[in-house]
Design a protein around this motif. Structure first.
Motif, PDB file in Angstrom:
ATOM      1  N   ILE A   1      29.769  65.308  51.465  1.00 41.87           N
ATOM      2  CA  ILE A   1      29.276  64.449  52.375  1.00 41.87           C
ATOM      3  C   ILE A   1      28.170  63.502  52.241  1.00 41.87           C
ATOM      4  O   ILE A   1      28.229  62.397  52.623  1.00 41.87           O
ATOM      5  N   LYS A   2      27.398  64.113  51.557  1.00 43.33           N
ATOM      6  CA  LYS A   2      25.913  63.433  51.272  1.00 43.33           C
ATOM      7  C   LYS A   2      26.257  62.275  50.299  1.00 43.33           C
ATOM      8  O   LYS A   2      25.540  61.185  50.675  1.00 43.33           O
ATOM      9  N   ILE A   3      27.400  62.086  49.719  1.00 43.96           N
ATOM     10  CA  ILE A   3      27.489  61.197  48.594  1.00 43.96           C
ATOM     11  C   ILE A   3      28.670  60.252  49.195  1.00 43.96           C
ATOM     12  O   ILE A   3      28.426  59.110  49.278  1.00 43.96           O
ATOM     13  N   GLY A   4      29.707  60.857  49.555  1.00 42.20           N
ATOM     14  CA  GLY A   4      30.812  60.113  50.320  1.00 42.20           C
ATOM     15  C   GLY A   4      31.451  59.319  49.143  1.00 42.20           C
ATOM     16  O   GLY A   4      31.959  58.034  49.340  1.00 42.20           O
ATOM     17  N   GLY A   5      31.580  59.769  48.068  1.00 40.63           N
ATOM     18  CA  GLY A   5      32.148  58.931  46.789  1.00 40.63           C
ATOM     19  C   GLY A   5      33.345  59.601  46.429  1.00 40.63           C
ATOM     20  O   GLY A   5      34.315  60.138  47.193  1.00 40.63           O
ATOM     21  N   PHE A   6      33.654  59.408  45.153  1.00 40.98           N
ATOM     22  CA  PHE A   6      34.939  59.660  44.480  1.00 40.98           C
ATOM     23  C   PHE A   6      34.956  60.958  43.596  1.00 40.98           C
ATOM     24  O   PHE A   6      33.996  61.262  43.141  1.00 40.98           O
ATOM     25  N   SER A   7      35.808  61.853  44.259  1.00 38.80           N
ATOM     26  CA  SER A   7      36.133  63.249  43.606  1.00 38.80           C
ATOM     27  C   SER A   7      36.502  63.402  42.059  1.00 38.80           C
ATOM     28  O   SER A   7      37.131  62.210  41.908  1.00 38.80           O
ATOM     29  N   GLY A   8      36.373  64.293  41.497  1.00 34.52           N
ATOM     30  CA  GLY A   8      36.986  64.539  40.158  1.00 34.52           C
ATOM     31  C   GLY A   8      38.417  64.239  40.284  1.00 34.52           C
ATOM     32  O   GLY A   8      39.138  63.497  39.422  1.00 34.52           O
ATOM     33  N   PHE A   9      39.137  64.911  41.159  1.00 34.83           N
ATOM     34  CA  PHE A   9      40.466  64.798  41.395  1.00 34.83           C
ATOM     35  C   PHE A   9      41.023  63.201  41.495  1.00 34.83           C
ATOM     36  O   PHE A   9      41.863  62.947  40.850  1.00 34.83           O
TER      37      PHE A   9
END
Length: 475
Positions: A176-184
């Motif tokens: 939630i802190k980043i709200g970016g793209f996961s490794g998956f």
């Protein structure tokens, strides 16, 4: 020429992010030791648990020096959710007694510890059939198996390059802190488009309601995906067609990736992968920039919140948004806002205002004169009201009146409402409201925040980045 530069950059990055044999041997040894400890402890508690390694380690897509060992404890679906959260975590705690253990939270609790400078996440889930999910983490082993089958060595290399690009541009991480793209998500994009370069070329032309469906769930039926998912980036989970694997990506991060992709393809550089450290501005530089821009900063500062990290950041963002809207509703012009936390004892929500003190009278527009009843009501309400400064008067076809503001000082406005039940009535998130009500808070100016600025490097970097105001990849 540009293509050759991109290829050269990819070669250099791939060399740096591919784990060495020594690292691979260490991770393999650690995973065996971890699995042995957990299997042994689970058997003592008579819990029938399948212990397996998932995530980037299992898929061989982790970046050199950044290995996280994700160990999943798959237990029978006959156990209750309470058993999953209590018994499994207790098993993990006993298995790693003596290590520092932190309880984290995704859809349900999991444990984090560090062994030989390597982060280990121990995640309980149910061992279910595909599609019969009982918890969000039940899907992860299926994600791992899907990618292990699909990713060859060439694609793994491309995944690593894309992950490093995401990290370098500040877009990596589904928390939630980043709200970016996961490794998956990086793995899906690479598999779908075939290479790092292809991902960026495609992303540079993404539009709203972009659909990526690597498993072909909605092949020829894209409109159904539009109906099912609300987000602008729709990445259909290859093992669950009802889930958007990109649902946690913030709208701003989606468009930042589009823009960063365009910028890299136009002007490729290693800086997108290895950005320079944020320059920390001096107090004088911050003050001069604020003075030059003719803006005010207002800080809400409070202490430790009783919540795991992901919940904390959700509460911070919810509160930030509520207070920003509240300030706007009271005629304060808020240009930007942001949240910062050391995730221990200090939390800060920051507002950049055109002015924290605004002029008292305000011009209030009334109804058109031709609307008889509305005009009468307007006059009854405002003609002899105590807060009427001037008017009412007619300007062209409408009534107007000049009213005294109830609040002309943003600091006093926030202080008043936050002192009332922690600000719950104006949208402050529950756990933060509880903290404000119990332990109080401070509303400070930039001058008053300079002590924290000098004492905490991470906060100084945050403020310097905020003042700079541009993404780290934008030149």
């Amino acid at each position: 020429m540009v293509l050759n530069i991109i290829d050269d950059i990819c070669i250099k990055v791939a060399e740096k992010v591919t784990p060495s044999k020594e690292e691979r041997d260490k991770i393999e040894r650690l995973t065996k030791e971890i699995i042995f400890k957990l299997v042994n402890e689970a058997s003592k508690e008579n819990i029938d648990a399948e212990i397996r390694v998932d995530g980037s380690i299992a898929k061989d897509t982790w970046l050199q020096g950044e290995a996280d060992i994700d160990v999943f404890m798959r237990v029978p679906p006959t156990l209750t959710r309470g058993d999953l959260e209590v018994k499994c975590l207790n098993i993990a705690k006993k298995a790693f007694e003596g290590y520092k253990i932190v309880e984290r939270y995704a859809e349900h609790p999991y444990l984090e510890t560090w062994i030989e400078e390597t982060r280990v996440n121990i995640v309980p889930c149910f061992k279910v059939e595909r599609g019969k999910w009982l918890s969000a983490t039940d899907r992860t082993p299926f994600h791992t198996d899907f990618m292990k089958e699909k990713l060859n060595d060439v694609l793994k290399r491309e995944v690593r390059i894309l992950k490093k690009f995401m990290k370098g541009t500040g877009l990596y991480g589904a928390e939630i802190k980043i709200g970016g793209f996961s490794g998956f998500l990086c793995e899906i994009l690479t598999l779908y488009y075939g290479s790092f370069k292809n991902v960026l070329e495609a992303a540079s032309n993404w539009r709203k309601k972009q659909v990526i469906d690597v498993a072909g769930w909605f092949l020829g039926r894209k409109e159904e995906a539009y109906d099912l998912f609300d987000e602008n980036l729709i990445v259909v989970d290859p093992v669950d067609k009802s889930r958007n694997a990109a649902a946690s990506v913030f709208e701003s991060k989606f468009w930042e990736f589009v823009s960063a992709s365009r910028m890299f393809l136009k002007k490729p550089s290693l800086k997108f992968f290895y950005p320079p450290s944020q320059k920390i501005l001096s107090e004088k530089e911050v003050s001069e920039k604020l003075s030059k821009a003719n803006l005010d900063l207002l800080f809400l500062v409070f202490g430790e919140v009783d919540a795991v990290v992901d919940v904390l950041w959700g509460q911070l963002y919810k509160t930030e948004n509520a207070l920003k809207n509240f300030l706007k509703a009271n005629d304060f012009k808020v240009f930007r806002s942001a949240s910062w936390s050391d995730e221990k004892e200090v939390n800060v929500i920051l507002f950049e205002l055109e002015r924290k003190n605004i002029s008292s009278p305000k011009k209030h527009m009334g109804p058109p004169v031709e609307k008889h009843k509305e005009s009468e009501d307007f006059l009854v309400k405002h003609l002899y009201a105590e807060d009427t400064v001037a008017g009412p008067w007619i300007e062209r076809e409408r009534w107007f009146v000049e009213k005294k503001r109830r609040w002309s000082d943003a600091e006093k406005l926030l202080s008043f409402y936050l002192s009332n039940n922690g600000g719950r009535s104006i949208g402050v998130a529950s756990k933060i409201a509880e903290k404000l009500k119990k332990n109080g808070f401070q509303i400070l100016s930039w001058i008053e925040m300079q002590k924290l600025y000098n004492n905490k490097k991470e906060f100084a970097q945050f403020i310097s980045r905020f003042i700079d105001g541009r993404p780290i990849w934008l030149e």
